[in-house]
Structures are given as C-alpha cells and as structure tokens.
Enzyme design. Sequence first.
Site, PDB file in Angstrom:
ATOM      1  N   GLU A 179       1.033  -4.685  13.712  1.00  0.00           N
ATOM      2  CA  GLU A 179       1.510  -3.016  13.620  1.00  0.00           C
ATOM      3  C   GLU A 179       2.029  -2.707  14.996  1.00  0.00           C
ATOM      4  OE1 GLU A 179       2.255  -1.781  10.326  1.00  0.00           O
ATOM      5  OE2 GLU A 179       0.961  -0.042  10.602  1.00  0.00           O
TER       6      GLU A 179
ATOM      7  N   ASP B  81      -2.711   1.401   7.619  1.00  0.00           N
ATOM      8  CA  ASP B  81      -1.986   0.605   6.814  1.00  0.00           C
ATOM      9  C   ASP B  81      -2.640  -0.826   6.907  1.00  0.00           C
ATOM     10  OD1 ASP B  81      -0.048   2.498   6.478  1.00  0.00           O
ATOM     11  OD2 ASP B  81       1.473   1.505   7.825  1.00  0.00           O
TER      12      ASP B  81
ATOM     13  N   LYS C 251       0.837  -1.205  -0.061  1.00  0.00           N
ATOM     14  CA  LYS C 251      -0.011  -0.118   0.004  1.00  0.00           C
ATOM     15  C   LYS C 251       0.857   1.331   0.019  1.00  0.00           C
ATOM     16  CE  LYS C 251       1.360   1.270   3.928  1.00  0.00           C
ATOM     17  NZ  LYS C 251       2.075   2.567   4.313  1.00  0.00           N
TER      18      LYS C 251
END
Length: 361
Positions: free
Chosen positions: A158, A169, A13
């Site tokens: 994360e 994200d 991404k």
Amino acid sequence: MLSEVLLVSAPGKVILHGEHAVVHGKVALAVALNLRTFLRLQPHSSGKVDLSLPNIGIKRSWDVARLQLLDTSFLAPEALSPTCVCLFACETEQGDVTAPTPEQVEKLKEVAGLPDDCAVTKRLAVLTFLYLYLSIFRKQRWTKEDLELINKWAFQGERVIHGNPSGVDNAVSTWGGALRYQQGKIASLKRPPALQILLTNTRVPRSTKALVAGVRNRLLKFPEIVAPLLTSIDAISLECERVLGEMGEAPALEQYHVLEELIDMNQHHLNALGVGHASLDQLCQVTRAHGLHSKLTGAGGGGCGITLLKPGLEQPEVEATKQALTSCGFDCWETSVGAPGVSVHSATSLESRVRQALDGL
Ligand code: PMV
C-alpha cells in the site's frame, strides 16, 4: 522452492465509514466482500519471472538474473541464491518487514521497464509486485503470526501505491469479516449482520495519494471547520458499529433506516472534505430514485460507492437499480459483506470448481 501450483485469494473490501478520518487517527469500519481476487503461483525453470494481471491488461516477464543485479541491500540474502529461481525469491525472518524507500522505488521503476505512457494503475501494480516479490518468502500453512506478516507486507505494498496509508485496507483483506480499525488497533465486530450491498465503480480514475493530501491541506487551512467534520465521521463510525452490534440475526427495518441516515450524513461530510465527485453525486441520485442510499467508499474523487440493500427488497427492483447504474457507464456488483480474509486454496479443488462452472455454461 515451490513444488506445485499454489492458489491463494484475498477478498475485496469496502470501508463502511471512516475513510480519510482514519488517516487522522479516527475510527474506520471496514468489511471484506464476497468478491475475491485470486492469485495463481506456478514454478518454472525458465530463469524468468512472469507476471500476468489479466484484469488490468498486464503481462510482463523479467530475467531473474537481471533482478539479482539489484543492489544487495535491497534484497534478503537468499534472494541472490540460484536455488531460489522460482516465483518467490527470498526468505525473510518473521517480522522483518521493511518499508519501501524512495531509492528502491526508483530502482524498481528502472527494472520494471514499462513504457512511458503506461497508465498509473498498471505502473503501481507492477512496482508493488516487484517490491513484494523481491522481499517475501512463501509459506503454505498460515498461522496467526503468518497472517500478521502478510498484513505487514500488504501494508508496505500500500505504501508503494499511496505513500501514507492508514493500514485499514490491508487489515480487512488479511483478516476478513468486519473490522473496527483505529491507529493500527484492530477489533473484529462480533456477529455482524450479512448486509447485502451494491458495489459500484464509477470508472472515474483518481489518485488516493492526491485525495489524502487534499484532505490534509484542507485540515491545515481550516482546522476549526475540518477537525469537527473528522470528529463527526468518527461518531458516525461508532454509531454504525453500535447498530451493527445490535442487529443480530433478525435485524429490524428501523435499524436499516438508521444505517441509511448514517450513510447520507457521512456522504455529505466527505463532500465537505473535498473528496466528492460528480460521478458519485450521480450514483447517489440514481440509487435515491430507487429508494436506496449510497456513499462513496475509499478515497473518493470518483472510484467506488456502496449502496445498502434493505431486506424485503424485490429482486426486480435491485436489477432495475443495477441497470440504471450500468446505463450511467458504471460497473455494478451485488455482493455481501463479511467474507473470509486471505485464504489458500487447493489448486485441484479450485480448478475442478472452475471446470464445473464452465461445464454448466
Ligand atoms: O481508495 P482506497 O480503497 O485505497 O481507500 C483509501 C482509504 C483512505 O482512508 C482514504 C486512505 C487510507 O489509507 O485509509
């Protein structure tokens, strides 16, 4: 227990606009890329869990019995059952997603058994794998609820990596497409244009955690200066969303020019937040010399940048730009935005595609 090989993939991404500002409650626009990471899960009965991450040179193996010795409070009860000696060890209830505690991370560091000089990226990748491995149960068919659960677990991964992530994200890699993200609220952009971009990795390592903390400190030190920057980045994200919404299937060049202006303004703001880097300045200058506009994406301080490719740009010009970036020691990929989110593939169909590709070489 898994009975067959399972192949899953998730898109890379980029954040178009709103990095850092999103940590402070502002809007971010993020898009999934047609550059995917594949994960191959294969059951075996050796009593070991093997992890291979070839791209970052990780090959590790752990005894399941040793992992089972971890404090039971760390694991869902099923993880301790010998019947669960497979790649995914335990089943948790839907929605039962737990954040990694500092004590758990310390325990994982002991269990990981990595050498002291192991690079931080490798260490964090292994810790994240072990945390998720010890916490998740696999299901093959993904409903909306499954995807929500995957998204929640990815968020916890994360957290192992950088402590206080905004959640943008993991959301965009789970759901794919193009998203507007603000404080956990996700909205998919309707029919975003299939923008072509260059994704460039400066190969300068950086710590997202340190960069996020740096912005927070600058905000505390100079609130009157930094808060308006974050508000302006928010406005850039909203303007970008509006323009993307208007572009439709036949975007006008003028709309690309607006996107380029937004890219330039945001890049300057990010520099003012203190997350720029000489390598990113170089990236912007090199692409500017080819008439293209770039900004950092993600945490900054090195890492990656994106360059917008306009329609009508001749392929030799794109190749020349890529070549110029490669000559700076950067890695560069041409890709498009708006890829599907996390997906499960049939092992046989994917393997036959890989074989076909190899045959064609
Ligand atoms: O550098 P990346 O890809 O991890 O992106 C970080 C994006 C930030 O906005 C800086 C942090 C966050 O959690 O949103």
